[in-house]
Design a protein around this motif. Structure first.
Motif, PDB file in Angstrom:
ATOM      1  N   ILE A   7      -5.411 -10.482  -9.451  1.00 54.63           N
ATOM      2  CA  ILE A   7      -4.969  -9.617  -8.358  1.00 54.63           C
ATOM      3  C   ILE A   7      -5.545  -8.223  -8.565  1.00 54.63           C
ATOM      4  O   ILE A   7      -5.285  -7.599  -9.595  1.00 54.63           O
ATOM      5  N   TYR A   8      -6.337  -7.753  -7.618  1.00 48.72           N
ATOM      6  CA  TYR A   8      -6.879  -6.397  -7.647  1.00 48.72           C
ATOM      7  C   TYR A   8      -6.303  -5.609  -6.477  1.00 48.72           C
ATOM      8  O   TYR A   8      -6.285  -6.100  -5.351  1.00 48.72           O
ATOM      9  N   THR A   9      -5.885  -4.371  -6.709  1.00 50.64           N
ATOM     10  CA  THR A   9      -5.388  -3.537  -5.624  1.00 50.64           C
ATOM     11  C   THR A   9      -5.424  -2.065  -6.019  1.00 50.64           C
ATOM     12  O   THR A   9      -5.346  -1.729  -7.200  1.00 50.64           O
ATOM     13  N   GLY A  10      -5.574  -1.204  -5.027  1.00 52.64           N
ATOM     14  CA  GLY A  10      -5.360   0.220  -5.236  1.00 52.64           C
ATOM     15  C   GLY A  10      -3.904   0.532  -4.931  1.00 52.64           C
ATOM     16  O   GLY A  10      -3.116  -0.378  -4.638  1.00 52.64           O
ATOM     17  N   ASN A  11      -3.539   1.798  -4.966  1.00 53.89           N
ATOM     18  CA  ASN A  11      -2.153   2.148  -4.625  1.00 53.89           C
ATOM     19  C   ASN A  11      -2.068   3.298  -3.629  1.00 53.89           C
ATOM     20  O   ASN A  11      -0.993   3.835  -3.399  1.00 53.89           O
ATOM     21  N   GLY A  12      -3.207   3.669  -3.034  1.00 54.99           N
ATOM     22  CA  GLY A  12      -3.190   4.728  -2.040  1.00 54.99           C
ATOM     23  C   GLY A  12      -2.753   6.064  -2.576  1.00 54.99           C
ATOM     24  O   GLY A  12      -2.324   6.937  -1.815  1.00 54.99           O
ATOM     25  N   GLY A  13      -2.852   6.239  -3.898  1.00 54.15           N
ATOM     26  CA  GLY A  13      -2.415   7.495  -4.486  1.00 54.15           C
ATOM     27  C   GLY A  13      -0.929   7.746  -4.323  1.00 54.15           C
ATOM     28  O   GLY A  13      -0.464   8.894  -4.398  1.00 54.15           O
ATOM     29  N   GLY A  14      -0.156   6.657  -4.089  1.00 55.30           N
ATOM     30  CA  GLY A  14       1.290   6.815  -3.908  1.00 55.30           C
ATOM     31  C   GLY A  14       1.677   7.378  -2.553  1.00 55.30           C
ATOM     32  O   GLY A  14       2.830   7.749  -2.352  1.00 55.30           O
ATOM     33  N   ASN A  15       0.741   7.392  -1.602  1.00 54.88           N
ATOM     34  CA  ASN A  15       0.977   7.970  -0.281  1.00 54.88           C
ATOM     35  C   ASN A  15       1.250   6.863   0.732  1.00 54.88           C
ATOM     36  O   ASN A  15       0.354   6.071   1.033  1.00 54.88           O
ATOM     37  N   PRO A  16       2.472   6.791   1.302  1.00 53.72           N
ATOM     38  CA  PRO A  16       2.785   5.726   2.269  1.00 53.72           C
ATOM     39  C   PRO A  16       1.911   5.752   3.518  1.00 53.72           C
ATOM     40  O   PRO A  16       1.856   4.767   4.246  1.00 53.72           O
ATOM     41  N   ALA A  17       1.218   6.863   3.767  1.00 56.76           N
ATOM     42  CA  ALA A  17       0.330   6.941   4.922  1.00 56.76           C
ATOM     43  C   ALA A  17      -0.984   6.203   4.684  1.00 56.76           C
ATOM     44  O   ALA A  17      -1.737   5.952   5.622  1.00 56.76           O
TER      45      ALA A  17
END
Length: 203
Positions: free
Chosen positions: A101-111
């Motif tokens: 499983i590979y994923t980013g996290n959007g920098g913790g930004n829900p937007a």
């Protein structure tokens, strides 16, 4: 992962890269994102001046085109729940299929869309962990929007961890990577942190 779950034993390894890994009503944001892609809901926001607008997903189809109605009324969305990869991780475990499983996290930004992708992927990992399935690799990357540097970490089910940082030089457009890897079982100093090779024997 859904395809591998429908055909257990056909694949020895599956991988998901920022995938939509949860279709059930428990992750309404991910389901809504899939519906928005099918119905091309963002196209009117693009206008005619931007043919490469990221909100334009191409030809419009019905929201029912993939798994029937996605709307959770009177259990009419049961096909979406049946296709939910998180709900069927046990199928991959029983088949002995390796899962990456590979994923980013959007920098913790829900937007950021990747924030929700990471949430769905985390649920998939938690399901595999609950099954105590050993053939799992989880990689998540942290990079705030507009950042020039991303930091990622990989963790296997056995607890072995690899971390690295990738940066992009704005002038030379080159990439630099630094990597730190913890030794795997059976490794020695001469193997560079890797388990020793074993010679092949004729079958």
């Amino acid at each position: 992962m859904h395809y591998a779950q429908r055909h257990p034993g056909l694949f020895s390894q599956v991988a998901t890269l920022s995938g939509a890994n949860e279709f059930s009503r428990n992750h309404a944001v991910m389901r809504a994102a899939v519906v928005a892609t099918l119905t091309n809901i963002g196209a009117p926001l693009c206008g005619t001046s931007s043919p490469t607008c990221s909100l334009n997903f191409g030809p419009t189809v019905s929201s029912d085109a993939v798994f029937g109605t996605p709307y959770p009324l009177f259990n009419l969305d049961w096909r979406w729940n049946e296709a939910d990869p998180v709900a069927h991780m046990d199928v991959l475990a029983r088949a002995g299929t390796g899962v990456t499983i590979y994923t980013g996290n959007g920098g913790g930004n829900p937007a950021e869309p990747e924030f929700w992708v990471q949430s769905a992927s985390q649920h998939a990992k938690e399901r595999l962990d609950a099954l105590e399935y050993p053939r799992t690799t989880w990689t998540t990357a942290t990079a705030p929007a507009g950042a020039r540097t991303a930091t990622a970490a990989t963790t296997t089910a056995a607890g072995h961890r690899t971390s690295w940082t990738t940066s992009r030089d704005s002038k030379r457009h080159s990439r630099r990577r630094s990597r730190r890897t913890l030794p795997l079982p059976g490794a020695d100093e001469t193997s560079g942190g890797r388990p020793p090779c074993r010679p092949l024997t004729p079958g």
